[in-house]
Write a protein that holds these residues in place. Structure first.
Motif, PDB file in Angstrom:
ATOM      1  N   ILE A 124       4.375  65.349  68.499  1.00  0.00           N
ATOM      2  CA  ILE A 124       3.831  64.483  69.543  1.00  0.00           C
ATOM      3  C   ILE A 124       4.987  63.913  70.357  1.00  0.00           C
ATOM      4  O   ILE A 124       5.951  63.385  69.800  1.00  0.00           O
ATOM      5  N   ASP A 125       4.911  64.036  71.661  1.00  0.00           N
ATOM      6  CA  ASP A 125       5.903  63.444  72.547  1.00  0.00           C
ATOM      7  C   ASP A 125       5.434  62.034  72.903  1.00  0.00           C
ATOM      8  O   ASP A 125       4.661  61.842  73.824  1.00  0.00           O
ATOM      9  N   TYR A 126       5.916  61.056  72.141  1.00  0.00           N
ATOM     10  CA  TYR A 126       5.452  59.677  72.316  1.00  0.00           C
ATOM     11  C   TYR A 126       5.969  59.030  73.589  1.00  0.00           C
ATOM     12  O   TYR A 126       5.336  58.121  74.127  1.00  0.00           O
ATOM     13  N   ILE A 127       7.157  59.437  74.063  1.00  0.00           N
ATOM     14  CA  ILE A 127       7.804  58.701  75.149  1.00  0.00           C
ATOM     15  C   ILE A 127       7.906  59.503  76.448  1.00  0.00           C
ATOM     16  O   ILE A 127       8.603  59.093  77.376  1.00  0.00           O
ATOM     17  N   GLY A 128       7.224  60.637  76.518  1.00  0.00           N
ATOM     18  CA  GLY A 128       7.200  61.416  77.748  1.00  0.00           C
ATOM     19  C   GLY A 128       8.503  62.131  78.064  1.00  0.00           C
ATOM     20  O   GLY A 128       8.818  62.379  79.229  1.00  0.00           O
ATOM     21  N   ILE A 129       9.269  62.461  77.005  1.00  0.00           N
ATOM     22  CA  ILE A 129      10.526  63.191  77.193  1.00  0.00           C
ATOM     23  C   ILE A 129      10.516  64.402  76.243  1.00  0.00           C
ATOM     24  O   ILE A 129      11.018  64.326  75.120  1.00  0.00           O
ATOM     25  N   PRO A 130       9.926  65.524  76.671  1.00  0.00           N
ATOM     26  CA  PRO A 130       9.802  66.684  75.784  1.00  0.00           C
ATOM     27  C   PRO A 130      11.101  67.452  75.579  1.00  0.00           C
ATOM     28  O   PRO A 130      11.249  68.182  74.600  1.00  0.00           O
ATOM     29  N   GLU A 131      12.051  67.295  76.493  1.00  0.00           N
ATOM     30  CA  GLU A 131      13.343  67.980  76.368  1.00  0.00           C
ATOM     31  C   GLU A 131      14.406  67.209  77.119  1.00  0.00           C
ATOM     32  O   GLU A 131      14.107  66.402  78.008  1.00  0.00           O
ATOM     33  N   ILE A 132      15.662  67.466  76.753  1.00  0.00           N
ATOM     34  CA  ILE A 132      16.800  66.829  77.409  1.00  0.00           C
ATOM     35  C   ILE A 132      17.918  67.861  77.535  1.00  0.00           C
ATOM     36  O   ILE A 132      17.854  68.932  76.925  1.00  0.00           O
ATOM     37  N   THR A 133      18.927  67.527  78.301  1.00  0.00           N
ATOM     38  CA  THR A 133      20.083  68.415  78.449  1.00  0.00           C
ATOM     39  C   THR A 133      21.322  67.686  77.959  1.00  0.00           C
ATOM     40  O   THR A 133      21.589  66.556  78.363  1.00  0.00           O
ATOM     41  N   PHE A 134      22.061  68.351  77.086  1.00  0.00           N
ATOM     42  CA  PHE A 134      23.304  67.797  76.533  1.00  0.00           C
ATOM     43  C   PHE A 134      24.440  68.702  76.985  1.00  0.00           C
ATOM     44  O   PHE A 134      24.569  69.835  76.516  1.00  0.00           O
ATOM     45  N   GLY A 135      25.255  68.216  77.936  1.00  0.00           N
ATOM     46  CA  GLY A 135      26.250  69.090  78.542  1.00  0.00           C
ATOM     47  C   GLY A 135      25.507  70.169  79.313  1.00  0.00           C
ATOM     48  O   GLY A 135      24.739  69.890  80.225  1.00  0.00           O
ATOM     49  N   GLU A 136      25.711  71.419  78.912  1.00  0.00           N
ATOM     50  CA  GLU A 136      25.010  72.527  79.552  1.00  0.00           C
ATOM     51  C   GLU A 136      23.929  73.107  78.643  1.00  0.00           C
ATOM     52  O   GLU A 136      23.365  74.165  78.924  1.00  0.00           O
ATOM     53  N   THR A 137      23.638  72.419  77.544  1.00  0.00           N
ATOM     54  CA  THR A 137      22.701  72.942  76.549  1.00  0.00           C
ATOM     55  C   THR A 137      21.350  72.248  76.647  1.00  0.00           C
ATOM     56  O   THR A 137      21.271  71.017  76.678  1.00  0.00           O
ATOM     57  N   LYS A 138      20.304  73.046  76.679  1.00  0.00           N
ATOM     58  CA  LYS A 138      18.949  72.502  76.680  1.00  0.00           C
ATOM     59  C   LYS A 138      18.534  72.186  75.248  1.00  0.00           C
ATOM     60  O   LYS A 138      18.666  73.017  74.348  1.00  0.00           O
ATOM     61  N   LEU A 139      18.048  70.953  75.035  1.00  0.00           N
ATOM     62  CA  LEU A 139      17.576  70.532  73.716  1.00  0.00           C
ATOM     63  C   LEU A 139      16.066  70.322  73.776  1.00  0.00           C
ATOM     64  O   LEU A 139      15.547  69.772  74.745  1.00  0.00           O
ATOM     65  N   THR A 140      15.382  70.752  72.747  1.00  0.00           N
ATOM     66  CA  THR A 140      13.928  70.603  72.692  1.00  0.00           C
ATOM     67  C   THR A 140      13.535  69.651  71.562  1.00  0.00           C
ATOM     68  O   THR A 140      14.273  69.472  70.583  1.00  0.00           O
ATOM     69  N   LEU A 141      12.371  69.064  71.707  1.00  0.00           N
ATOM     70  CA  LEU A 141      11.870  68.098  70.732  1.00  0.00           C
ATOM     71  C   LEU A 141      11.621  68.775  69.384  1.00  0.00           C
ATOM     72  O   LEU A 141      10.912  69.772  69.297  1.00  0.00           O
ATOM     73  N   ALA A 142      12.246  68.230  68.327  1.00  0.00           N
ATOM     74  CA  ALA A 142      12.111  68.810  66.986  1.00  0.00           C
ATOM     75  C   ALA A 142      11.229  67.952  66.086  1.00  0.00           C
ATOM     76  O   ALA A 142      10.370  68.465  65.374  1.00  0.00           O
ATOM     77  N   THR A 143      11.436  66.639  66.093  1.00  0.00           N
ATOM     78  CA  THR A 143      10.605  65.730  65.309  1.00  0.00           C
ATOM     79  C   THR A 143      10.374  64.454  66.112  1.00  0.00           C
ATOM     80  O   THR A 143      11.185  64.084  66.966  1.00  0.00           O
ATOM     81  N   SER A 144       9.276  63.783  65.815  1.00  0.00           N
ATOM     82  CA  SER A 144       8.986  62.516  66.482  1.00  0.00           C
ATOM     83  C   SER A 144       8.177  61.634  65.561  1.00  0.00           C
ATOM     84  O   SER A 144       7.456  62.126  64.690  1.00  0.00           O
ATOM     85  N   SER A 145       8.322  60.329  65.734  1.00  0.00           N
ATOM     86  CA  SER A 145       7.547  59.396  64.916  1.00  0.00           C
ATOM     87  C   SER A 145       7.481  58.038  65.599  1.00  0.00           C
ATOM     88  O   SER A 145       8.357  57.681  66.383  1.00  0.00           O
ATOM     89  N   GLN A 146       6.424  57.322  65.291  1.00  0.00           N
ATOM     90  CA  GLN A 146       6.305  55.934  65.726  1.00  0.00           C
ATOM     91  C   GLN A 146       6.522  55.089  64.492  1.00  0.00           C
ATOM     92  O   GLN A 146       5.690  55.036  63.591  1.00  0.00           O
ATOM     93  N   LYS A 147       7.690  54.418  64.442  1.00  0.00           N
ATOM     94  CA  LYS A 147       8.080  53.662  63.255  1.00  0.00           C
ATOM     95  C   LYS A 147       7.386  52.310  63.159  1.00  0.00           C
ATOM     96  O   LYS A 147       7.206  51.771  62.072  1.00  0.00           O
ATOM     97  N   SER A 148       7.042  51.756  64.305  1.00  0.00           N
ATOM     98  CA  SER A 148       6.359  50.458  64.340  1.00  0.00           C
ATOM     99  C   SER A 148       5.657  50.334  65.687  1.00  0.00           C
ATOM    100  O   SER A 148       5.645  51.283  66.476  1.00  0.00           O
ATOM    101  N   LYS A 149       5.108  49.158  65.969  1.00  0.00           N
ATOM    102  CA  LYS A 149       4.435  48.954  67.256  1.00  0.00           C
ATOM    103  C   LYS A 149       5.403  49.090  68.426  1.00  0.00           C
ATOM    104  O   LYS A 149       4.996  49.451  69.530  1.00  0.00           O
TER     105      LYS A 149
END
Length: 199
Positions: free
Chosen positions: A22-47
């Protein structure tokens, strides 16, 4: 036999569907340098706390070379105070961890702070009866503390980079010294899209 095959096919399709994070924060992927990173795990730890971990695409979480995480707090937390809290934790750890060390960098406007640090499982001073570590383990981490806006509300985010090592800790630290400036540059220049909380 055909029914059995259909069952397994349905099972694997369902497993793939339900394993998507689940993409809780509306950021399914990011770029680190020239590398594309994809969402691997997600959690809502609290409210107020959401955590999402990203890895290079085509990697698996268990053997990814590094992980970049976003800790999003839907609350106004002072970035400078959070930085002091982290360095306080590391100061305490330095008393027992032989290789624990850190540096703090602040952006010119004083709105963002970077703490990059090493931690290990190597005791600073070994007790007489304490057994030797079976295997040396160490981490290199970069934490970027920043305040972000969610609509008209000031919120808080920590972007982290983590690289793990098993084996020779001295070699790991020496080798990372060569790429440290580039890693810091990648974290500092990383463009993070605006957060959109999932309803």
């Amino acid at each position: 036999m055909q029914k059995l095959f259909s069952f397994f096919l349905l099972f694997f399709i369902s497993a793939t569907f339900f394993s998507q994070e689940i993409d809780y924060i509306g950021i399914p992927e990011i770029t680190f340098g020239e590398t594309k990173l994809t969402l691997a795990t997600s959690s809502q730890k609290s409210k107020i706390l959401f955590v999402q971990d990203y890895i290079p695409e085509d990697s698996r979480l268990e053997d990814a070379p590094y992980t970049v995480s976003i800790y999003f707090f839907n609350k106004n937390i002072d970035a400078k105070e959070a930085t002091y809290q982290k360095t306080g934790e590391l100061d305490s750890r330095k008393e027992t961890d032989k290789y624990c060390n850190y540096n703090v960098t602040e952006n010119p406007s004083g709105t963002e702070f970077i703490v990059d640090f090493f931690t290990s499982n190597i005791a600073k001073q070994k007790e007489k009866d304490e057994p030797e570590q079976e295997q040396e383990m160490a981490d290199y981490n970069v934490y970027r503390f920043r305040n972000v806006m969610l609509g008209e509300q000031s919120t808080f985010m920590i972007i982290t980079y983590k690289q793990k090592n098993t084996g020779d800790t001295k070699y790991f630290m020496k080798n990372l010294g060569k790429s440290r400036n580039k890693l810091l540059g990648n974290i500092i220049s990383m463009n993070i899209p605006n957060v959109t909380l999932k309803n």
